[in-house]
Design a protein around this motif. Sequence first.
Motif, PDB file in Angstrom:
ATOM      1  N   UNK B  55       0.662  -1.075  -0.112  1.00 58.25           N
ATOM      2  CA  UNK B  55      -0.094   0.024   0.096  1.00 58.25           C
ATOM      3  C   UNK B  55       1.020   1.473  -0.039  1.00 58.25           C
ATOM      4  N   UNK B  56       0.732   2.224  -0.544  1.00 57.85           N
ATOM      5  CA  UNK B  56       1.016   3.619  -0.726  1.00 57.85           C
ATOM      6  C   UNK B  56       0.945   4.147   0.743  1.00 57.85           C
ATOM      7  N   UNK B  57       2.004   5.055   1.224  1.00 58.38           N
ATOM      8  CA  UNK B  57       2.034   5.535   2.500  1.00 58.38           C
ATOM      9  C   UNK B  57       0.725   6.300   2.888  1.00 58.38           C
ATOM     10  N   UNK B  58      -0.016   6.953   1.922  1.00 57.78           N
ATOM     11  CA  UNK B  58      -1.322   7.632   2.219  1.00 57.78           C
ATOM     12  C   UNK B  58      -2.394   6.762   2.495  1.00 57.78           C
ATOM     13  N   UNK B  59      -2.129   5.240   1.755  1.00 58.57           N
ATOM     14  CA  UNK B  59      -3.446   4.768   2.080  1.00 58.57           C
ATOM     15  C   UNK B  59      -3.048   4.052   3.674  1.00 58.57           C
ATOM     16  N   UNK B  60      -1.813   3.937   3.813  1.00 55.18           N
ATOM     17  CA  UNK B  60      -1.606   3.042   5.192  1.00 55.18           C
ATOM     18  C   UNK B  60      -1.962   4.167   6.430  1.00 55.18           C
ATOM     19  N   UNK B  61      -1.690   5.614   6.060  1.00 54.01           N
ATOM     20  CA  UNK B  61      -2.063   6.496   6.997  1.00 54.01           C
ATOM     21  C   UNK B  61      -3.650   6.552   7.342  1.00 54.01           C
ATOM     22  N   UNK B  62      -4.571   6.313   6.129  1.00 52.43           N
ATOM     23  CA  UNK B  62      -5.883   6.374   6.186  1.00 52.43           C
ATOM     24  C   UNK B  62      -6.198   5.282   6.875  1.00 52.43           C
ATOM     25  N   UNK B  63      -5.591   4.152   6.642  1.00 56.64           N
ATOM     26  CA  UNK B  63      -6.029   2.875   7.473  1.00 56.64           C
ATOM     27  C   UNK B  63      -5.798   3.013   9.016  1.00 56.64           C
ATOM     28  N   UNK B  64      -4.934   3.652   9.249  1.00 55.43           N
ATOM     29  CA  UNK B  64      -4.465   3.895  10.751  1.00 55.43           C
ATOM     30  C   UNK B  64      -5.664   4.485  11.442  1.00 55.43           C
ATOM     31  N   UNK B  65      -6.372   5.338  10.625  1.00 52.71           N
ATOM     32  CA  UNK B  65      -7.691   6.025  11.387  1.00 52.71           C
ATOM     33  C   UNK B  65      -8.693   4.949  11.863  1.00 52.71           C
ATOM     34  N   UNK B  66      -8.762   3.805  11.234  1.00 54.50           N
ATOM     35  CA  UNK B  66      -9.375   2.765  11.638  1.00 54.50           C
ATOM     36  C   UNK B  66      -9.080   2.329  13.045  1.00 54.50           C
ATOM     37  N   UNK B  67      -7.703   2.502  13.576  1.00 54.01           N
ATOM     38  CA  UNK B  67      -7.265   2.187  14.732  1.00 54.01           C
ATOM     39  C   UNK B  67      -7.444   2.881  15.785  1.00 54.01           C
ATOM     40  N   UNK B  68      -8.239   4.250  15.381  1.00 55.96           N
ATOM     41  CA  UNK B  68      -8.512   5.157  16.614  1.00 55.96           C
ATOM     42  C   UNK B  68      -9.452   4.504  17.705  1.00 55.96           C
ATOM     43  N   UNK B  69     -10.138   3.705  17.045  1.00 53.13           N
ATOM     44  CA  UNK B  69     -11.185   3.014  18.084  1.00 53.13           C
ATOM     45  C   UNK B  69     -10.375   1.823  18.805  1.00 53.13           C
ATOM     46  N   UNK B  70      -9.101   1.587  18.811  1.00 50.78           N
ATOM     47  CA  UNK B  70      -8.438   0.755  19.665  1.00 50.78           C
ATOM     48  C   UNK B  70      -7.937   1.508  20.625  1.00 50.78           C
ATOM     49  N   UNK B  71      -9.032   1.745  21.583  1.00 51.15           N
ATOM     50  CA  UNK B  71      -8.697   2.802  22.537  1.00 51.15           C
ATOM     51  C   UNK B  71      -8.604   1.979  24.079  1.00 51.15           C
ATOM     52  N   UNK B  72      -8.191   0.673  23.902  1.00 48.86           N
ATOM     53  CA  UNK B  72      -7.837  -0.284  25.061  1.00 48.86           C
ATOM     54  C   UNK B  72      -6.601  -1.084  24.681  1.00 48.86           C
ATOM     55  N   UNK B  73      -5.971  -0.525  23.777  1.00 51.58           N
ATOM     56  CA  UNK B  73      -4.596  -1.117  23.298  1.00 51.58           C
ATOM     57  C   UNK B  73      -3.590  -1.135  24.425  1.00 51.58           C
ATOM     58  N   UNK B  74      -3.459   0.120  25.338  1.00 53.72           N
ATOM     59  CA  UNK B  74      -2.426   0.173  26.410  1.00 53.72           C
ATOM     60  C   UNK B  74      -2.778  -0.846  27.432  1.00 53.72           C
ATOM     61  N   UNK B  75      -4.040  -0.981  28.029  1.00 52.50           N
ATOM     62  CA  UNK B  75      -4.293  -1.682  28.938  1.00 52.50           C
ATOM     63  C   UNK B  75      -4.117  -3.281  28.718  1.00 52.50           C
ATOM     64  N   UNK B  76      -4.231  -3.571  27.440  1.00 56.24           N
ATOM     65  CA  UNK B  76      -4.013  -4.958  26.813  1.00 56.24           C
ATOM     66  C   UNK B  76      -2.601  -5.240  26.748  1.00 56.24           C
ATOM     67  N   UNK B  77      -1.507  -4.489  26.538  1.00 53.39           N
ATOM     68  CA  UNK B  77       0.044  -4.373  26.344  1.00 53.39           C
ATOM     69  C   UNK B  77       0.203  -4.793  28.046  1.00 53.39           C
ATOM     70  N   UNK B  78      -0.448  -3.852  28.669  1.00 57.37           N
ATOM     71  CA  UNK B  78      -0.056  -3.966  30.270  1.00 57.37           C
ATOM     72  C   UNK B  78      -0.319  -5.069  30.758  1.00 57.37           C
TER      73      UNK B  78
END
Lengths: 143, 234
Positions: B55-78
Amino acid sequence: MSTASVTTDINIGPFKIPSNGQNMIMNNYAQRNNLIIEFVIPEPMMSNALATVQWLHKENKFNKVILCSIHQLPKEKKRINDLIKTMKNVEFHFALEGISGKGKNFILSAISEAKMFSKSKVLESDKTNWLNLYKMINPKNKL
Amino acid sequence: MKLKDELIKGKGYSIFSIENMKELEILRDSFVKKINITNNGNADIYNVRKKLAKMPKSEINKSMINLLSFNNLSEMIINSCPSLVKSLCGKELFIQRRAHTIINVPGKGQQKQWTHYELMSGISPFTFVIWTPLHDLDDSGGVYYIDQKESLRMMRIEQNEGLVNGPRILNLMQNQKPAKLKFGQGIVFNPFILHGNVNFKSSLARIACNVRFQSIKKPLLQKNTDYLKYYKIP
């Protein structure tokens, strides 16, 4: 039913944000979250009662209120109770923390988190340097 | 040497095995689901890496927006390594409000990250960082760490020169040997350790996540509620 953004004193907990800066932060938050701000409410300096927004809410029935930070919420018990009583059905958004919610539990939890952070000691980065910061974690190291 | 001593008095970083693999697997699968870039039939980390690499960088950046809903990632790593975190900071923590997901794709100029200290962002000196890949690292490129003695030597030289992250630090990108980790391993390090990223040879994208945490009993520096939130390990 409308959305309001609220500016307050320049001193917001650990942050110092002038009101035009507060507006920039809240406008950007609104844009990213597809919110349209219809009211911009200035609270007076040196007050964290959020009394103006409560007074205006009675007439305008806001459904969403945006603030820059949870540190702008009131700290005194009576003021907290007044806010909950008046605005328990309003969805609060805190732009810097990126969190939102409504109801008594959400407001109390945000106030409790702000209190926890305000109790923490904050190191003054303009009065130290990198090596001194390291010495804080390992005082015996002879750098 | 105890882990805390290794991180503070020793080389400043340590490779460890994830204690709760089930939690890390859930984290990895949540990432695959949330980034949502593959067809439903082949949604796994391998196919996400394969797709991202093309994927081009711009498309990757767009797909990263999907990860904004990943708001418990910190707790999961801990929660994937609770004993380690407790041994360093206790149960009551200030943790990063949103942990970082790092995606590096193959190709010239795509994967390098200059050498830096985590402290430069204004986190407390009492913070620790956990970095863990979401798959095996299959080549000898990627993220490298410079031990504490050398990191502090560079810091002292730079401070005497009135610099932070000057040319000396940037030149450290040459000849580094990254750690070759497996899925289920991580690196924990203190914020004074110099680290960066060099080119890698894999044809697939590399995906990792990291989280910063400190005890609530230790002082903060520049980061406050804008970056950190309260969390108590169950």
